[in-house]
Design an enzyme around this catalytic site. Sequence first.
Site, PDB file in Angstrom:
ATOM      1  N   ASP A 337       3.260   1.223  -6.221  1.00  0.00           N
ATOM      2  CA  ASP A 337       2.816   2.485  -6.824  1.00  0.00           C
ATOM      3  C   ASP A 337       2.971   3.657  -5.869  1.00  0.00           C
ATOM      4  OD1 ASP A 337       1.856   0.920  -9.028  1.00  0.00           O
ATOM      5  OD2 ASP A 337       0.094   0.439  -7.838  1.00  0.00           O
ATOM      6  N   SER A 362       2.239   8.986  -3.394  1.00  0.00           N
ATOM      7  CA  SER A 362       1.263   8.100  -4.030  1.00  0.00           C
ATOM      8  C   SER A 362       1.255   8.410  -5.511  1.00  0.00           C
ATOM      9  CB  SER A 362      -0.133   8.311  -3.434  1.00  0.00           C
ATOM     10  OG  SER A 362      -1.083   7.508  -4.100  1.00  0.00           O
ATOM     11  N   ARG A 363       1.661   7.435  -6.328  1.00  0.00           N
ATOM     12  CA  ARG A 363       1.794   7.691  -7.761  1.00  0.00           C
ATOM     13  C   ARG A 363       0.491   7.501  -8.517  1.00  0.00           C
ATOM     14  NH1 ARG A 363       6.277   4.255  -6.585  1.00  0.00           N
ATOM     15  NH2 ARG A 363       8.160   5.492  -6.235  1.00  0.00           N
ATOM     16  N   VAL A 364      -0.531   6.959  -7.865  1.00  0.00           N
ATOM     17  CA  VAL A 364      -1.795   6.671  -8.553  1.00  0.00           C
ATOM     18  C   VAL A 364      -2.985   7.274  -7.833  1.00  0.00           C
ATOM     19  CG1 VAL A 364      -3.304   4.834  -9.415  1.00  0.00           C
ATOM     20  CG2 VAL A 364      -0.843   4.511  -9.441  1.00  0.00           C
TER      21      VAL A 364
END
Length: 504
Positions: A337, A362-364
Amino acid sequence: MPRDTTDALLQVLLDAPAPEPKLQEIGRVSEIGDGIAIVIGLARALVDELLDFGGGLMGIVFDQEPNRLGVVLLGPSGPVVPGSDVRRTGRVVSVPVGDALLGRVVDALGRPRDGRGPVGSDRQRPIEAEAPGILDRAPVARPLATGLKAIDAAVPVGMGQRELIVGDRQTGKTSIAVDAILNQRGTVVLCVYCAIGQRGDAVAKVIGAIRKGGVMDNTIIVSAGDEEAPGLSWIAPYAAMTMAEALAATGRDILIVFDDLTHHAHSYRELSLLLRRPPGREAFPGDIFYVHARLLERAGQFGARIGGGSITALPVIETQAENLSAYIPTNLISITDGQIYLSPRLVRRNQFPAVDLGVSVSRVGGKAQAPALRDVAGNLRVTLSQFEELEEFARFGTRLDDKTQQTLSRGAAVRGALRQPERDPMPADEQLAILVAAMAGLFDNFDEAKTAAAATAIRRAIRHANGETQELLGSGRSMTPEDRAQIIELARAAIEESVDGPVA
């Protein structure tokens, strides 16, 4: 014994039902190699089944072909020679799980390696398990603090996230993972550190740092060294994940580090080539993506139906010559992620941690980040990107105007503020104060020593303040101009008291 008693005992034994016949399948070793064996005569053996080679040596059925089995050995072959007997066990590889493992150092099979006797756990779980489905998961909504300014502010990690740590050799990948573990001291987060193919002295340093940091009692160390059989390196991350899953099933939060999956991929490639599996790109077998995907998919934030716990995974991967487009790095970037990229260029400038914010993402975790830190992070990325672009032009000796000089000075100050020594994780309120001060220009024109002294002074001032910065982070609200001004004033006073001369 009297004759009558003997006759009576014999009669009881004769009248008892005959024991059930015990069926045992025995095969033979056809070939033996470095970490693998070819077995014949066990046509009914199943994939992933454990085979007993005698003398405590076990193996896993890896390949099934007509009239032969490819077996991965879980230890040195030792006395095993062609013609040796091999027995089916009817079991798969399982490891002990539970709280008894906390504070212990074990190998990939859960056997103790710390000289403290057997692991006192009577529960076992198979190392392979199906990943929870979508309906058994919950959104990532809580932050997992690493204690590192460059990560918590700009590349935040949330509980249940899979964040890749990627970089060349000697760029500080393990240090970031260990600092993240040390920052869990005093929290409810439990940790699992899995060393795959590492040298013994490197693992000993990590264990020493974790013990010195006071988090050993909440940590499990799983070690499969480079001197051991490649089969142990192959199963080590699955064993560590199984131990983490058992703890998460009780509703607890787990941080697991895989250090590193490059060695894991190499051990899998070695075993596959020895067993004559068809090689693909970079000689890796075609299922190498699935090997890592089925491991990392077991991490996440879980719903109440399966315990409500979480497993946050920090897999580590090593690149060569900054080549992020190599096979294994691209595979893992697509599985995880987000990634924290450590740049050798920043290492050469003595910038530690060497996090390249232009490539890291950071995708989350941003959804779990405190709004006040998120406000700072946006400006941080813009300031650093502008600085790095102008820095390239400034090297040509071009005459620069005052505004450009100010941008360069501010960018250098912000980059200096992101420096942080290893084994010194920092609370979020101290991180916020230092970054706000740097963005406000309080560190402009400071050298490295002066910046470090100013940051230390601000940390000390925040600790002795009335807790308003901590309340701001915990309240879940964005930073107002009044909040920012108050932090800047506190930082200015702390710097002037500790550093000679007033701050601009």
